[in-house]
Design a protein around this motif. Structure first.
Motif, PDB file in Angstrom:
ATOM      1  N   LEU A 194       0.838  -1.197   0.000  1.00 50.32           N
ATOM      2  CA  LEU A 194       0.000   0.000   0.000  1.00 50.32           C
ATOM      3  C   LEU A 194       0.873   1.249   0.000  1.00 50.32           C
ATOM      4  N   GLU A 195       0.567   2.190  -0.911  1.00 49.63           N
ATOM      5  CA  GLU A 195       1.312   3.455  -0.983  1.00 49.63           C
ATOM      6  C   GLU A 195       0.600   4.507  -0.139  1.00 49.63           C
ATOM      7  N   LEU A 196       1.332   5.153   0.744  1.00 54.57           N
ATOM      8  CA  LEU A 196       0.795   6.223   1.577  1.00 54.57           C
ATOM      9  C   LEU A 196       1.476   7.529   1.185  1.00 54.57           C
ATOM     10  N   SER A 197       0.671   8.582   1.091  1.00 56.37           N
ATOM     11  CA  SER A 197       1.214   9.908   0.785  1.00 56.37           C
ATOM     12  C   SER A 197       0.578  10.930   1.700  1.00 56.37           C
ATOM     13  N   LYS A 198       1.383  11.864   2.153  1.00 53.27           N
ATOM     14  CA  LYS A 198       0.896  13.014   2.902  1.00 53.27           C
ATOM     15  C   LYS A 198       1.025  14.203   1.957  1.00 53.27           C
ATOM     16  N   ILE A 199      -0.137  14.792   1.593  1.00 49.33           N
ATOM     17  CA  ILE A 199      -0.177  15.840   0.581  1.00 49.33           C
ATOM     18  C   ILE A 199      -0.883  17.063   1.153  1.00 49.33           C
ATOM     19  N   ARG A 200      -0.363  18.251   0.851  1.00 43.28           N
ATOM     20  CA  ARG A 200      -1.004  19.486   1.296  1.00 43.28           C
ATOM     21  C   ARG A 200      -2.246  19.757   0.459  1.00 43.28           C
ATOM     22  N   VAL A 201      -3.342  20.015   1.155  1.00 41.06           N
ATOM     23  CA  VAL A 201      -4.608  20.314   0.489  1.00 41.06           C
ATOM     24  C   VAL A 201      -5.233  21.544   1.160  1.00 41.06           C
ATOM     25  N   PRO A 202      -6.132  22.230   0.459  1.00 38.49           N
ATOM     26  CA  PRO A 202      -6.814  23.373   1.078  1.00 38.49           C
ATOM     27  C   PRO A 202      -7.654  22.926   2.272  1.00 38.49           C
ATOM     28  N   MET A 203      -7.821  23.825   3.225  1.00 39.55           N
ATOM     29  CA  MET A 203      -8.652  23.546   4.390  1.00 39.55           C
ATOM     30  C   MET A 203     -10.130  23.738   4.069  1.00 39.55           C
ATOM     31  N   GLY A 204     -10.443  24.685   3.187  1.00 40.85           N
ATOM     32  CA  GLY A 204     -11.836  24.955   2.831  1.00 40.85           C
ATOM     33  C   GLY A 204     -12.182  26.405   3.049  1.00 40.85           C
ATOM     34  N   VAL A 205     -12.686  26.720   4.236  1.00 46.68           N
ATOM     35  CA  VAL A 205     -13.062  28.090   4.578  1.00 46.68           C
ATOM     36  C   VAL A 205     -12.315  28.492   5.835  1.00 46.68           C
ATOM     37  N   ILE A 206     -11.706  29.659   5.780  1.00 40.65           N
ATOM     38  CA  ILE A 206     -10.963  30.188   6.924  1.00 40.65           C
ATOM     39  C   ILE A 206     -11.623  31.499   7.338  1.00 40.65           C
ATOM     40  N   ALA A 207     -11.920  31.641   8.610  1.00 36.23           N
ATOM     41  CA  ALA A 207     -12.535  32.861   9.127  1.00 36.23           C
ATOM     42  C   ALA A 207     -11.513  33.609   9.973  1.00 36.23           C
ATOM     43  N   VAL A 208     -11.476  34.922   9.796  1.00 37.11           N
ATOM     44  CA  VAL A 208     -10.541  35.760  10.550  1.00 37.11           C
ATOM     45  C   VAL A 208     -11.274  36.999  11.032  1.00 37.11           C
ATOM     46  N   ILE A 209     -11.164  37.267  12.318  1.00 35.96           N
ATOM     47  CA  ILE A 209     -11.684  38.489  12.915  1.00 35.96           C
ATOM     48  C   ILE A 209     -10.464  39.329  13.274  1.00 35.96           C
ATOM     49  N   PHE A 210     -10.467  40.591  12.831  1.00 31.80           N
ATOM     50  CA  PHE A 210      -9.284  41.418  13.057  1.00 31.80           C
ATOM     51  C   PHE A 210      -9.695  42.848  13.378  1.00 31.80           C
ATOM     52  N   GLU A 211      -8.745  43.594  13.902  1.00 32.96           N
ATOM     53  CA  GLU A 211      -9.040  44.959  14.327  1.00 32.96           C
ATOM     54  C   GLU A 211      -8.729  45.949  13.205  1.00 32.96           C
ATOM     55  N   SER A 212      -8.323  47.118  13.570  1.00 32.36           N
ATOM     56  CA  SER A 212      -8.165  48.257  12.658  1.00 32.36           C
ATOM     57  C   SER A 212      -6.896  48.178  11.821  1.00 32.36           C
ATOM     58  N   ARG A 213      -6.781  47.167  11.029  1.00 34.07           N
ATOM     59  CA  ARG A 213      -5.598  46.998  10.178  1.00 34.07           C
ATOM     60  C   ARG A 213      -6.058  46.661   8.753  1.00 34.07           C
ATOM     61  N   PRO A 214      -6.187  47.672   7.903  1.00 37.11           N
ATOM     62  CA  PRO A 214      -6.681  47.425   6.543  1.00 37.11           C
ATOM     63  C   PRO A 214      -5.808  46.456   5.743  1.00 37.11           C
ATOM     64  N   ASN A 215      -4.525  46.398   6.032  1.00 42.76           N
ATOM     65  CA  ASN A 215      -3.651  45.482   5.293  1.00 42.76           C
ATOM     66  C   ASN A 215      -4.036  44.022   5.528  1.00 42.76           C
ATOM     67  N   VAL A 216      -4.633  43.729   6.679  1.00 44.11           N
ATOM     68  CA  VAL A 216      -5.011  42.347   6.993  1.00 44.11           C
ATOM     69  C   VAL A 216      -6.035  41.833   5.983  1.00 44.11           C
ATOM     70  N   THR A 217      -6.934  42.694   5.536  1.00 44.30           N
ATOM     71  CA  THR A 217      -7.924  42.290   4.543  1.00 44.30           C
ATOM     72  C   THR A 217      -7.231  41.682   3.332  1.00 44.30           C
ATOM     73  N   PHE A 218      -6.211  42.360   2.836  1.00 43.98           N
ATOM     74  CA  PHE A 218      -5.501  41.903   1.645  1.00 43.98           C
ATOM     75  C   PHE A 218      -4.559  40.750   1.948  1.00 43.98           C
TER      76      PHE A 218
END
Length: 161
Positions: A111-135
């Motif tokens: 049996l071949e086993l592989s560990k592969i990076r995949v997207p998580m799906g949806v990531i939620a972020v709550i942040f304060e007064s830092r407009p750069n964080v949006t981007f």
């Protein structure tokens, strides 16, 4: 706020979150080139909208005391906007981590086993007064084919919009 308004807002948020989850599934079909092209396009559009963004930022700043530590975090100027745009271009220049094989081995039974990076799906972020964080968060999430839900502070409402 009455309970009918709260129910309506809750339903609207649930619909938006379901749409975000559906969008996350569709991101898997994006090529690395199309992701990079979009990030570079966003950086270009950000720079071309500098004057609009600065006006929106001033609307937020006029409600805040200049001695407040959050004032400097919220403050945008042409140099900061150019730096945000450059950060998006830097993200575009990174290799895609998606589908990277981290580990691969064959078990005794074949049996071949592989560990592969995949997207998580949806990531939620709550942040304060830092407009750069949006981007920053959008750029990193999109590069890794994840959808994101962003909740910035009320202090930066006009800037984030």
């Amino acid at each position: 706020m009455n309970s009918t308004t709260q129910d309506h807002q809750r339903q609207k948020l649930q619909q938006q979150l379901l749409a975000t989850r559906a969008a996350a599934r569709g991101l898997g079909s994006c090529s690395a080139d199309s992701v990079n092209d979009l990030l570079i396009s966003l950086a270009d559009r950000l720079e071309s909208a500098t004057s609009e963004l600065l006006l929106a930022n001033q609307l937020d700043l006029k409600h805040m005391d200049q001695d407040e530590p959050r004032f400097d975090r919220l403050l945008l100027n042409e140099e900061r906007i150019a730096a945000i745009a450059q950060d998006l271009r830097n993200i575009a220049a990174l290799p895609s981590p998606v589908d990277e094989v981290l580990e691969q081995r064959r078990l005794e039974n074949g049996l071949e086993l592989s560990k592969i990076r995949v997207p998580m799906g949806v990531i939620a972020v709550i942040f304060e007064s830092r407009p750069n964080v949006t981007f920053d968060v959008f750029g990193l999430c999109f590069k890794t084919l994840n959808a994101c839900v962003l909740k910035g502070s009320r202090d930066a409402h006009d800037t984030n919009t």
